[in-house]
Design a protein around this motif. Structure first.
Motif, PDB file in Angstrom:
ATOM      1  N   GLU A 187       0.820  -1.204   0.000  1.00 42.85           N
ATOM      2  CA  GLU A 187       0.000   0.000   0.000  1.00 42.85           C
ATOM      3  C   GLU A 187       0.857   1.258   0.000  1.00 42.85           C
ATOM      4  O   GLU A 187       1.994   1.280   0.495  1.00 42.85           O
ATOM      5  N   PHE A 188       0.285   2.287  -0.559  1.00 40.64           N
ATOM      6  CA  PHE A 188       0.942   3.593  -0.626  1.00 40.64           C
ATOM      7  C   PHE A 188       1.042   4.205   0.758  1.00 40.64           C
ATOM      8  O   PHE A 188       0.105   4.120   1.566  1.00 40.64           O
ATOM      9  N   VAL A 189       2.181   4.857   1.023  1.00 39.30           N
ATOM     10  CA  VAL A 189       2.389   5.558   2.292  1.00 39.30           C
ATOM     11  C   VAL A 189       2.552   7.055   2.058  1.00 39.30           C
ATOM     12  O   VAL A 189       1.845   7.866   2.643  1.00 39.30           O
ATOM     13  N   ALA A 190       3.525   7.420   1.215  1.00 42.33           N
ATOM     14  CA  ALA A 190       3.814   8.835   0.992  1.00 42.33           C
ATOM     15  C   ALA A 190       4.577   8.991  -0.311  1.00 42.33           C
ATOM     16  O   ALA A 190       5.144   8.039  -0.833  1.00 42.33           O
ATOM     17  N   VAL A 191       4.584  10.214  -0.813  1.00 43.09           N
ATOM     18  CA  VAL A 191       5.309  10.501  -2.054  1.00 43.09           C
ATOM     19  C   VAL A 191       5.947  11.875  -1.975  1.00 43.09           C
ATOM     20  O   VAL A 191       5.418  12.794  -1.342  1.00 43.09           O
ATOM     21  N   PHE A 192       7.122  11.985  -2.602  1.00 36.78           N
ATOM     22  CA  PHE A 192       7.791  13.268  -2.805  1.00 36.78           C
ATOM     23  C   PHE A 192       7.999  13.392  -4.302  1.00 36.78           C
ATOM     24  O   PHE A 192       8.796  12.658  -4.883  1.00 36.78           O
ATOM     25  N   THR A 193       7.271  14.297  -4.931  1.00 40.42           N
ATOM     26  CA  THR A 193       7.324  14.372  -6.386  1.00 40.42           C
ATOM     27  C   THR A 193       8.569  15.111  -6.863  1.00 40.42           C
ATOM     28  O   THR A 193       9.229  15.822  -6.099  1.00 40.42           O
ATOM     29  N   TRP A 194       8.868  14.936  -8.153  1.00 46.55           N
ATOM     30  CA  TRP A 194      10.040  15.599  -8.713  1.00 46.55           C
ATOM     31  C   TRP A 194       9.899  17.114  -8.603  1.00 46.55           C
ATOM     32  O   TRP A 194      10.882  17.842  -8.570  1.00 46.55           O
ATOM     33  N   GLY A 195       8.671  17.608  -8.552  1.00 47.32           N
ATOM     34  CA  GLY A 195       8.445  19.041  -8.444  1.00 47.32           C
ATOM     35  C   GLY A 195       8.440  19.545  -7.011  1.00 47.32           C
ATOM     36  O   GLY A 195       8.288  20.760  -6.779  1.00 47.32           O
ATOM     37  N   GLY A 196       8.618  18.665  -6.039  1.00 51.96           N
ATOM     38  CA  GLY A 196       8.686  19.082  -4.646  1.00 51.96           C
ATOM     39  C   GLY A 196       7.391  18.939  -3.872  1.00 51.96           C
ATOM     40  O   GLY A 196       7.313  19.343  -2.713  1.00 51.96           O
ATOM     41  N   GLY A 197       6.360  18.392  -4.505  1.00 54.54           N
ATOM     42  CA  GLY A 197       5.113  18.189  -3.796  1.00 54.54           C
ATOM     43  C   GLY A 197       5.129  16.930  -2.949  1.00 54.54           C
ATOM     44  O   GLY A 197       5.934  16.020  -3.184  1.00 54.54           O
ATOM     45  N   THR A 198       4.265  16.894  -1.951  1.00 55.43           N
ATOM     46  CA  THR A 198       4.160  15.716  -1.089  1.00 55.43           C
ATOM     47  C   THR A 198       2.696  15.317  -0.935  1.00 55.43           C
ATOM     48  O   THR A 198       1.786  16.141  -1.082  1.00 55.43           O
ATOM     49  N   ALA A 199       2.498  14.053  -0.631  1.00 56.07           N
ATOM     50  CA  ALA A 199       1.156  13.546  -0.358  1.00 56.07           C
ATOM     51  C   ALA A 199       1.291  12.325   0.537  1.00 56.07           C
ATOM     52  O   ALA A 199       2.345  11.662   0.534  1.00 56.07           O
ATOM     53  N   TYR A 200       0.224  12.053   1.291  1.00 53.73           N
ATOM     54  CA  TYR A 200       0.262  10.979   2.274  1.00 53.73           C
ATOM     55  C   TYR A 200      -1.015  10.156   2.242  1.00 53.73           C
ATOM     56  O   TYR A 200      -2.093  10.666   1.924  1.00 53.73           O
ATOM     57  N   ALA A 201      -0.872   8.909   2.628  1.00 54.91           N
ATOM     58  CA  ALA A 201      -2.045   8.080   2.842  1.00 54.91           C
ATOM     59  C   ALA A 201      -2.760   8.591   4.091  1.00 54.91           C
ATOM     60  O   ALA A 201      -2.128   9.100   5.027  1.00 54.91           O
ATOM     61  N   ASP A 202      -4.068   8.440   4.116  1.00 53.78           N
ATOM     62  CA  ASP A 202      -4.841   8.916   5.269  1.00 53.78           C
ATOM     63  C   ASP A 202      -4.366   8.275   6.568  1.00 53.78           C
ATOM     64  O   ASP A 202      -4.375   8.919   7.619  1.00 53.78           O
ATOM     65  N   ALA A 203      -3.932   7.027   6.490  1.00 58.93           N
ATOM     66  CA  ALA A 203      -3.543   6.300   7.698  1.00 58.93           C
ATOM     67  C   ALA A 203      -2.310   6.882   8.381  1.00 58.93           C
ATOM     68  O   ALA A 203      -2.078   6.635   9.570  1.00 58.93           O
ATOM     69  N   VAL A 204      -1.508   7.638   7.643  1.00 59.79           N
ATOM     70  CA  VAL A 204      -0.265   8.163   8.213  1.00 59.79           C
ATOM     71  C   VAL A 204      -0.229   9.682   8.258  1.00 59.79           C
ATOM     72  O   VAL A 204       0.710  10.263   8.806  1.00 59.79           O
ATOM     73  N   LYS A 205      -1.231  10.311   7.697  1.00 55.13           N
ATOM     74  CA  LYS A 205      -1.253  11.769   7.629  1.00 55.13           C
ATOM     75  C   LYS A 205      -1.193  12.365   9.031  1.00 55.13           C
ATOM     76  O   LYS A 205      -1.902  11.935   9.937  1.00 55.13           O
ATOM     77  N   GLY A 206      -0.314  13.332   9.199  1.00 53.88           N
ATOM     78  CA  GLY A 206      -0.145  13.972  10.491  1.00 53.88           C
ATOM     79  C   GLY A 206       0.883  13.284  11.383  1.00 53.88           C
ATOM     80  O   GLY A 206       1.298  13.852  12.400  1.00 53.88           O
TER      81      GLY A 206
END
Length: 124
Positions: free
Chosen positions: A46-65
Motif C-alpha cells: 500500500e501507498f504511504v507517501a510521495v515526494f514528487t520531482w516538483g517538490g510536492g508531497t502527499a500521504y495516505a490517510d492512515a499516516v497523515k499527520g
C-alpha cells in the motif's frame, strides 16, 4: 536507471519514532518522483507517501499527520520520518522511483525502480 536503497528500519515501541532513508543512485535521481510503500504480512502493498520531482508531497490517510517525507537533493536521499508509531504500522517499507507522471502516484504499478525494503516492527 536509478537504484533506491532503504535503511533505518528496526524495532520500536508504540508511540515511538523512526526515520527511514532511501539513498538513490544512478542517472539524475533528482528528476524522479519518489514514493514510499509498505506491505504488512498477508496484506497487499500500500501507498504511504510521495515526494514528487516538483517538490510536492502527499500521504495516505492512515499516516497523515504522523509521517513526513522529505528529500535532500545534495545527497540524493529521501527520508520518511515516522512519529507516533502504531502497531498497525508494522510492515516492510519500500522506496520506489518513477521517471514519468504516468499513472497515479499512489499506485505501485506506476513505479519503475524499487529498493529491497526495510522492516519496521512496532511493539506494544
Amino acid at each position: 536507471q536509478v537504484q533506491p536503497v532503504e535503511s533505518g528500519g528496526g524495532l520500536v515501541e508504540a508511540g515511538g519514532s523512526l526515520r527511514l532513508s532511501c539513498a538513490v543512485s544512478g542517472r539524475t535521481p533528482s528528476a524522479y518522483t519518489m514514493g514510499w510503500f509498505r506491505q504488512a504480512p498477508r496484506k497487499e502493498r500500500e501507498f504511504v507517501a510521495v515526494f514528487t520531482w516538483g517538490g510536492g508531497t502527499a500521504y495516505a490517510d492512515a499516516v497523515k499527520g504522523r509521517f513526513t517525507v522529505s528529500k535532500d537533493n545534495a545527497n540524493n536521499t529521501v527520508y520518511l520520518q515516522m512519529n507516533s508509531l502504531k502497531l498497525e504500522d508494522t510492515a516492510i517499507y519500500y522506496c520506489a522511483a518513477r521517471g514519468t507522471d504516468r499513472g497515479a502516484y499512489y499506485s505501485s504499478g506506476s513505479y519503475d525502480y524499487w529498493g529491497q525494503g526495510t522492516q519496521v516492527t512496532v511493539s506494544s
